[in-house]
Design an enzyme around this catalytic site. Structure first.
Site, short mmCIF file in Angstrom:
data_model
loop_
_atom_site.label_atom_id
_atom_site.label_comp_id
_atom_site.label_asym_id
_atom_site.label_seq_id
_atom_site.Cartn_x
_atom_site.Cartn_y
_atom_site.Cartn_z
N SER A 244 -0.37 -0.92 -4.64
CA SER A 244 -1.57 -0.11 -4.78
C SER A 244 -1.27 1.26 -4.18
CB SER A 244 -2.76 -0.75 -4.06
OG SER A 244 -3.93 0.03 -4.22
N ASN B 15 0.84 -1.20 0.00
CA ASN B 15 0.00 0.00 0.00
C ASN B 15 0.87 1.24 0.00
OD1 ASN B 15 -2.63 1.61 0.72
ND2 ASN B 15 -1.11 2.24 2.24
N GLU B 16 0.88 1.97 -1.11
CA GLU B 16 1.47 3.31 -1.25
C GLU B 16 2.98 3.36 -1.08
OE1 GLU B 16 -0.75 6.13 1.11
OE2 GLU B 16 -2.55 5.90 -0.12
N ASP B 17 3.66 2.24 -1.16
CA ASP B 17 5.11 2.29 -1.03
C ASP B 17 5.77 2.94 -2.24
OD1 ASP B 17 4.56 1.01 1.29
OD2 ASP B 17 5.75 -0.78 0.91
N HIS C 108 -4.88 6.06 -6.03
CA HIS C 108 -5.47 6.54 -4.79
C HIS C 108 -5.72 8.03 -4.99
CE1 HIS C 108 -3.60 3.11 -2.12
NE2 HIS C 108 -4.32 2.66 -3.14
#
Length: 844
Positions: free
Chosen positions: A484, A429-431, A501
């Protein structure tokens, strides 16, 4: 050979702070699984951290080490049996000793552990099991200090969290408290056996016409080398055998069955959720030694990525049917994970299904969820987007950590791979957003994994090497996505490829929510708007009545989002007449959230019909982990906020939409437009063409009268699984129709109204919404307790929201009403002597 035996070690535990050597320091544990905060609360050594400012009073727990002890009797087992001590989950740095001897050192919360204790338990009588849980916060800091060469960049929490394979939200997040748990967070038990089925899984190959399937059943066996046992494989449907075979029991055994006319598994709304049961049993000459069974579904799941006029598609196809995935992101349902019961998991997923949501995203800063979560998603037909557990950071990659990560990935993918609900794995997530925002090195064209480890963004090796290899080998043909958001190596915010996102509403540039649909991408896997929970939830954590006002210290403390005061104030002031009393303020924040979600979902679902321009939308977030103010659309106690109902209406199988073009009143200094364009459309998730009738009315907000004639479309052929545009260039001349008015659309199918939509002039703060002439009448009450309410109004009414109570279900809420269009609401769960539900509407 002896039969398999299992003995739970859920009771008989005591615990203490590790450094306290006094015998009286030991305190009882009611049962495990548990974490130390729960056990301290039960022993009255800790006040509930969810109440008031008690989270601060609990900070000392985060900094301690804890020891758990169990004195148990050796189980009575046949002499030739092996005995294993099995831990399904230890949180997190655990040294396990049996009779004073170290038998296990664990450092990964996401792993299970099996320890052969056959020799250790040779002696009859009592044995002492102790587990020392070292302080995860301290260990994380030590690991960070030991690796100064790494760039410890992250969003949320301390950068040291990246060094530890523990649920990352335990370090605190922008919706959750800092509560560093420790303990036996999943089951622990003893197993005795001479042979056991160690693992069982299936591979299904469904024919293109869906008329037959080949099912290969695999089993890993733990049996003696000299064993001559056999293994029996059986597939059942509705309790009846549909396939059976007995083969020689080898270390890895398999058999392939061919079934004709299989019953498929579908997401809810598209078909049934058929679950077959597969079992494997080890047979000796005289008896069954061990048997396990799992449920599985027969389906195909694809992510379709093809070049098109918008860039490259990103949508899901299940059993050959394209599915718009409207749904939510999921965080752990509690800060103390053992609190989440099977019943609570079921209620959450039932809430999703009732809200017509088809996909849930298990977010990468929490946990690989409990088996019961995946089971209920299978049963109720909710697709799962499964992140791996990496969130908002630049993760380090020293060799021991990489080995642990690979082991963690293999264990969890193998554990959950039989679930038909799992449609995609995502690496993090968002790395990649952290990489972009901090300028870390990422050369997409460099395809050499060993090179990635030498850069300042070594975590790429995890997401593009370790995890895809694990999924390809063990993941049952489920699609793998590196992160993501992520889109083929392009910038993670690129709206033409992959998922995005979209946080430029609320965060970022704080755009007007009325234009949300113009900000989307090919798949919108995060977006959101904060809202307060209902007053009963606020009163749960606010201890003093004097603190029951919108900006009280304790209420602000329970909102962990940076800058939430400014962001909430911005969206309230821009759109609504503000209030200072708490209940009205709560309601106004909920109106903004409901409108935000509606504008996003309504526009993005319409785009589904434009060559799958938008493949789905997963709002942030479905749930909370404690009683708080957040982006959740249902609070910690499963009380839906108005946004829940707004989303449910947009996701109906047939939905009608009407919208005026956005007029930015702040840019035009509140000058009204001279003309307004408007659009009217119908969306469908049905798989066949449907005939419908649409009416569009123009109704004065001030008088309730129609200001011009209705527009009626008869015998519309509604496009299946797509969008039917009815009006794309409508025009309202405000020099003629100067009164503020709503556009009210209704859709009839087979003589019944199946969908409504109402477009309002923006912003609401300019409108006089008092004296609406609302009537709420009870039509009847059934013997089972159902109440049917009939709602009507003399003037257009905005966002009628009913009170939420425990165990009371409301069929619809956050309702817009217009004159001449009665609506009904069904309420279940109210007892005869209960007071009627209260309600609010805008301008009341």
């Amino acid at each position: 050979m002896a039969r398999f035996l299992s003995q739970s070690l859920s009771t008989g535990w005591t615990f203490k702070e590790t450094r306290d050597q006094a015998e009286e320091a030991w305190m009882p544990v009611q049962s495990v699984p548990s974490v130390v905060h729960q056990d301290l609360i039960a022993n009255k050594k800790l006040e509930d951290p969810f109440i008031g400012f008690n989270e601060l009073k609990a900070r000392w727990v985060n900094e301690k080490s804890w020891t758990y002890r169990n004195i148990f009797q050796k189980p009575a087992v046949p002499a030739e049996s092996s005995i294993a001590l099995v831990f399904d989950g230890l949180d997190t740095f655990a040294t396990v000793k049996l009779d004073g001897k170290v038998i296990l050192e664990a450092d990964n919360m996401f792993l299970a552990h099996r320890v052969d204790v056959t020799k250790a338990l040779e002696a009859d009588g009592e044995h002492v099991l102790e587990i020392d849980f070292d302080c995860a916060m301290t260990r994380a800091q030590q690991l960070q200090e030991q690796h100064p060469e790494h760039k410890w960049a992250c969003f949320n929490g301390s950068g040291s969290r990246l060094a530890v394979r523990k649920a990352q939200y335990h370090w605190g997040w922008d919706w959750g408290p800092l509560l560093m748990t420790a303990g036996i967070w999943r089951d622990v038990h003893l197993e005795a056996y001479t042979a056991r089925v160690a693992d069982l899984w299936v591979d299904t190959k469904l024919a293109p016409d869906h008329q037959s399937v080949d099912i290969t059943v695999h089993a890993d066996l733990d049996v003696p080398v000299s064993s001559s046992c056999k293994i029996s494989f059986t597939i059942r449907l509705d309790g009846k055998d549909v396939a059976h075979a007995v083969v020689a029991g080898e270390k890895t055994s398999k058999v392939t069955f061919h079934l004709d006319n299989p019953s498929l598994w579908w997401p809810h709304g598209y078909g049934g959720q058929t679950l077959y049961e597969v079992s494997a049993a080890i047979l000796s000459e005289t008896e069954e030694l061990h048997q396990i069974s799992k449920r599985f579904g027969i389906r195909t799941a694809e992510v379709i990525q093809q070049p098109d006029k918008h860039g490259k598609s990103f949508f899901f196809r299940i059993n050959g049917i394209d599915i718009f995935c409207g749904g939510s992101c999921w965080i752990p349902a509690d800060s103390f994970l053992p609190n989440v019961t099977a019943e609570r998991y079921r209620k959450w997923i039932e809430l999703m299904v009732a809200g017509r949501q088809t996909m849930i995203r298990v977010w990468g800063g929490g946990i690989f969820e409990d088996d019961r979560f995946y089971d209920v998603c299978d049963e109720l037909g909710v697709l799962i987007w499964q992140d791996f557990m990496f969130g908002c950071g630049n993760y380090p990659t020293w060799p021991e950590l990489l080995r642990s990560i690979e082991e963690e990935a293999i264990y969890n993918v193998r554990r959950i791979r039989h679930h038909p609900s799992i449609a995609i794995y995502a690496g993090n997530n968002e790395d990649y957003q952290v990489q972009e925002s901090t300028g870390l090195t990422y050369d997409y064209e460099d395809k050499c994994p060993e090179n990635w480890l030498k850069t300042d963004f070594p975590a790429r090796y995890i997401y593009e090497k370790i995890l895809p290899d694990v999924v390809n080998k063990h993941g049952a043909d489920v699609f793998y996505h590196p992160g993501s958001p992520w889109g083929d190596g392009k910038k993670s915010s690129d709206p033409t490829v992959g998922d995005i996102h979209q946080w430029n509403v609320w965060h970022g540039t704080q755009e007007k929510y009325q234009i949300f649909d113009t900000l989307g991408g090919r798949f919108n896997s995060e977006f959101g708007m904060e809202a307060f929970p209902h007053i009963s939830t606020i009163k749960y954590f606010v201890e003093n009545e004097a603190d029951l006002f919108p900006q009280s210290h304790v209420i602000d403390f329970h909102n962990k989002a940076d800058g939430h005061e400014r962001r909430i104030a911005t969206y309230l002031v821009e759109n609504l007449r503000t209030a200072t009393d708490l209940e009205t303020y709560i309601y106004l924040t909920q109106v903004v959230q409901a409108e935000t979600m509606m504008f996003g979902y309504r526009g993005w679902r319409r785009q589904w019909g434009d060559e799958r321009h938008c493949g789905g939308a997963l709002l942030w977030q479905l749930n909370d982990c404690w009683p708080t103010i957040s982006w959740a659309i249902a609070d910690y106690f499963l009380r839906p906020k108005p946004a829940y109902y707004a989303v449910a209406r947009v996701l109906k199988p047939l939905a009608v939409g009407v919208r005026r073009e956005h007029h930015d009143w702040s840019v035009t200094h509140a000058q009204p437009p001279k003309t307004s364009k408007f659009e009217l459309w119908v969306v469908s998730s049905l798989q066949k063409e449907t005939l419908g009738r649409v009416e569009l009315r123009f109704i004065s907000i001030n008088t309730g009268l129609e200001i011009r004639g209705s527009i009626i479309h008869k015998n519309i052929a509604i496009v299946p699984n797509g969008t039917t545009n009815l009006i794309v260039d409508g025009l309202i001349d405000h020099t003629i129709y100067s009164e503020p008015h709503v556009l009210a659309a209704r859709l009839w199918v087979d003589g019944h109204i199946v969908a409504r939509d109402v477009d309002w002039p923006q912003p609401f703060k300019y409108l006089d919404l008092s004296n609406r002439g609302l009537e709420v009448k009870k039509k009847f009450e059934s013997p089972s307790g159902e109440q049917i309410l009939v709602l009507s109004t003399q003037k257009p009414l905005k966002c009628l929201v009913f009170e939420e109570r425990e165990n009371v279900k409301i069929s619809d809420s956050a309702i817009d009403l217009v004159p001449g269009d009665e609506q009904t609401v069904t309420i279940t769960g109210l007892k005869a002597d209960d007071a009627s539900l209260g309600y609010k509407f805008l301008g009341q």
